[in-house]
Design a protein around this motif. Sequence first.
Motif, PDB file in Angstrom:
ATOM      1  N   PHE A 296      -4.753  -7.732   2.810  1.00 58.65           N
ATOM      2  CA  PHE A 296      -5.866  -7.128   2.084  1.00 58.65           C
ATOM      3  C   PHE A 296      -7.192  -7.561   2.698  1.00 58.65           C
TER       4      PHE A 296
ATOM      5  N   ASN B 131       0.846  -1.187   0.000  1.00 56.03           N
ATOM      6  CA  ASN B 131       0.000   0.000   0.000  1.00 56.03           C
ATOM      7  C   ASN B 131       0.885   1.241   0.000  1.00 56.03           C
TER       8      ASN B 131
ATOM      9  N   TYR C 130      -6.455   0.969  -0.256  1.00 61.44           N
ATOM     10  CA  TYR C 130      -5.144   0.506  -0.742  1.00 61.44           C
ATOM     11  C   TYR C 130      -4.780   1.248  -2.030  1.00 61.44           C
TER      12      TYR C 130
END
Length: 461
Positions: free
Chosen positions: A15, A6, A253
């Motif tokens: 994630f 990220n 992200y």
Amino acid sequence: MLKIYNSLARAKQDFVPITPGSVRMYVCGMTVYDYCHLGHARVLVVFDMVQRWLRASGLQVTYVRNITDIDDKIIKRAAENKESIAELTERFIAFMNEDALALGVEPPDHEPRATAYVPQMLALIGQLERNGLAYQAADGDVNFSVRKFAGYGRLSGKSIDDLRAGERVEVDAAKGDPLDFVLWKHARDDEPSWASPWGEGRPGWHIECSAMSSDLLGKHFDIHGGGQDLQFPHHENEIAQSEGAHRCRFVNYWMHNGFVRVADEKMSKSLGNFFTIREIVRKYDPEVLRFFILRAHYRSPLNYSETHLDDARQALTRLYTALKDVPAETPPVDWTAPHAQRFSQAMNDDFNTPEACAVLFELATELNRNRSPALAGQLRALAGVLGLLTRDAQAFLQAAPSSATGSGTDDAAEGIEALIADRAAAKKRRDYAEADRIRGELLAAGIVLEDGTAGTTWRRS
RNA sequence: GGCGCGAUAGCAAAGCGGUUAUGCACCGGAUUGCAAAUCCGUUGAGCCCAGUUCGACUCUGGGUCGCGCCUCCA
């Protein structure tokens, strides 16, 4: 568990989708006034790969890749060409779609065009004005007041006071602060414009992405991607606009792919050292180009040269050669198999496609040893996740350089087959001199003959 | 000036605190009428200097070099 680097955190993070089981992703696409170059190819392929892996992981994906069809360069180019903006952009959108198709890039779920989202942009600018973050300057431009947005610079790691505004580009005197950026440009006679509460004008560059992403994906979504050169100022400004207007988190992200380089220098329009996709595809199979992009990690710099492309072609040829005589069927991936597990681990580690490709080669070696159809299926299936090895092996091996579709059927094939028949006859009467002469003749034409137990086959060298 | 990234064998490119990455190229062998492809095998690595550690390519610090962003750019 998928980990994604990220940019916002400058670290790999687990994630976790906002809505369990589904992902919303927005990627900054092309400004359509010229042919796509290799840098564009990288964005197209990289985020196509990301999208594919998310889906392969069982997530439901909504993928948006926008098209910028109104901006300074488009206006300028259309004027130079003495054509309308629509004519210019439509043409290059068509070219872009051709390039994307050749590269095996799946169409995104939505491909919004900026010009279709002007009302949403105006609404957003209005909201920013009400929130005290936008102001109309004396010249009529509506600007974003950067210093009023706390956290400006977080994505790019810049501190407002360290930014050297005006050092390289002249500062617009009408701006309240040199760092402020334009949301809405006041109309000029020779430019297209739209009516707005702030007068006739056209959108600034950054506002379109804020408007289109929230319209299609909501105010808060999972992944936003693009080339590294968009991190600042474009993405930084998108955050300021979206969070400033909506008063909530914008993106979880941020993903940025690395540059394509030529001779250790960034490939860019301004440096003029770029190669277009269609130019490269005239000489190399588009799948070679896709493989070339995918065999490097998406965040690393990718050095372009024909030598590297030759290397990629050889490597891809090895993979297709392994698949040559096995049935071309692609079963679903058996994710419990050891190779598949390694592949999956690699992909879950921030989309480590080089490692995933290594697995493919190990699979090919094993397949060459045992010629197992099941293994061949597994190789095809795994490669298919990356959008590779999707064609008939013979078709790839025999494809002429300029045949972008890789159909493998070209006029030369008949002549080659005839010569192969002649050579077979020569061999039968033990006239090896003649057989070798034919081999040499074809080799000079770039055709390699391979004698196998089932007869002679050919491929391009 | 501020901020960030990188340095791996001939080339390209990953993982990993101790065990073969992988691909191309090269060398030896098998195979072939000759080849090609393939298989088997060999060679070859971690910018420099310190430190941590039983042990570092892998961690920490310093240095050197390269690249990028601070302007439109994918």
